[in-house]
Design an enzyme around this catalytic site. Structure first.
Site, short mmCIF file in Angstrom:
data_model
loop_
_atom_site.label_atom_id
_atom_site.label_comp_id
_atom_site.label_asym_id
_atom_site.label_seq_id
_atom_site.Cartn_x
_atom_site.Cartn_y
_atom_site.Cartn_z
N HIS A 133 53.75 27.86 0.60
CA HIS A 133 55.18 27.87 -0.55
C HIS A 133 56.25 26.39 -0.08
O HIS A 133 56.32 26.21 -0.80
CB HIS A 133 56.26 29.03 0.72
CG HIS A 133 55.90 30.21 -0.05
ND1 HIS A 133 57.37 31.21 -0.43
CD2 HIS A 133 54.59 31.11 -0.07
CE1 HIS A 133 56.46 31.60 -0.35
NE2 HIS A 133 55.27 32.28 -0.79
N THR A 142 43.49 37.89 1.27
CA THR A 142 42.26 38.75 2.45
C THR A 142 43.03 38.82 3.55
O THR A 142 42.46 40.45 4.14
CB THR A 142 41.16 38.30 2.51
OG1 THR A 142 40.56 38.77 3.10
CG2 THR A 142 41.29 36.52 3.09
#
Length: 316
Positions: free
Chosen positions: A62, A190
């Site tokens: 981000h 994941t």
């Protein structure tokens, strides 16, 4: 599509892809124990909270995707007009921020390192260590970033869970990342969690046909039609705490949590890469290393347009 193109064009003008003079041995004489100090802090934080690793990796992504890798995502503005005030960043877990702050404190406690290491570099190292300590690959991290001085809510433009392949590729390409890079970085799902708010549209009023029916039933149990903002689900339903290639195997079985996850398998243009990563964890790990290295070069600041923040939350 035209709106997205316009937004991305603005991003390119103000935050161009820029690889500054980074080096893996940048702190060799400045702060020789840097990596051990950061890794120790990450290990300590991971022992306290199971979402530390994915939260720290997501924080790095981000950060780099908005103002470049300059830790601007960590700046707190008194007015509230900062990146974290944006809805896309407000979902970031505090564990990621706290990991960097603890690592910063550990680094500054070493007299040789005090106020010599940028928050941006600490975040980059903490993201790598979060992956490695969760069973993922290790790689030398390029260092030498300076911290940004500005953080604004309006600067936040990030991929959304409902993006199709074209939108994903278009956004990533602005930063010099190709489709393979995008699919590899998506593998960061994941581990970690997502709010039910991101998937309820795939369950109600009708089920997204790309969802595995049994998986959809499991999701409905956790995410009822009447949304509870505190409910969350694991991004990887099989090995949610490990960094491995199970994410891609889940996509093959219709168990991609977000639309932007499952589209990587349902779209024939990206399906081959998903199949490769699902069958060859080594190939995924290498592609992830390559993509993370390229990601870490985005919008790097120098002493001319950045600083080394004494406190990661505030410009000097």
């Amino acid at each position: 599509m035209r709106i997205i193109q316009l937004i991305l064009s603005v991003i390119l003008v103000f935050y161009p892809h820029k690889a500054s003079a980074l080096a893996t041995n940048y702190y060799a004489t400045i702060c020789p124990n840097l990596e051990n100090l950061v890794r120790g802090a990450v290990q300590q934080k991971m022992a306290q909270s199971p979402v530390t690793a994915p939260a720290t990796l997501r924080l790095f992504f981000h950060d780099c995707f908005v103002n470049g890798c300059d830790a601007s995502v960590m700046i707190i503005n008194p007015s509230g007009d900062d990146e974290w005030g944006h809805p896309d960043d407000f979902t970031l877990k505090l564990d990621g921020f706290d990991t960097v702050l603890q690592a910063k404190a550990a680094v500054d406690a070493d007299p040789q390192c005090t106020n010599m290491v940028s928050c941006a570099d600490i975040l980059a190292l903490a993201a790598r260590d979060s992956v490695f300590l969760s069973g993922g690959p290790y790689w030398p991290v390029e260092l030498g970033r300076y911290d940004g001085k500005v953080s604004t809510r309006n600067s936040v433009v990030l991929p959304h869970p409902d993006y199709n392949l074209d939108k994903l590729n278009q956004m990533f390409s602005i930063f010099g990342l190709d489709q393979t890079d995008m699919i590899a970085l998506s593998g960061g799902h994941t581990f970690g969690v997502a709010s039910c708010a991101f998937i309820n549209n795939r369950l109600y009023p009708t089920t997204d046909p790309t969802l595995n029916p049994q998986f959809a039933n499991q999701l409905r149990f956790t995410c009822p039609a009447i949304l509870n903002p505190n409910n969350f689900v694991f991004l990887d339903a099989t090995t949610f705490a490990a960094f491995d290639n199970a994410y891609y195997q889940n996509l093959q079985n219709g168990m991609g949590l977000l639309e932007s996850d499952q589209i990587l398998y349902t779209d024939p243009r990206s399906q081959g890469t998903v199949n490769l990563f699902a069958s060859n964890q080594g190939a995924f790990f290498q592609a992830f290393i390559d993509a993370m290295t390229k990601l870490g070069r985005i919008g790097v600041k120098s002493a001319l347009d950045g600083e080394i923040r004494q406190k990661c939350q505030f410009p000097n």
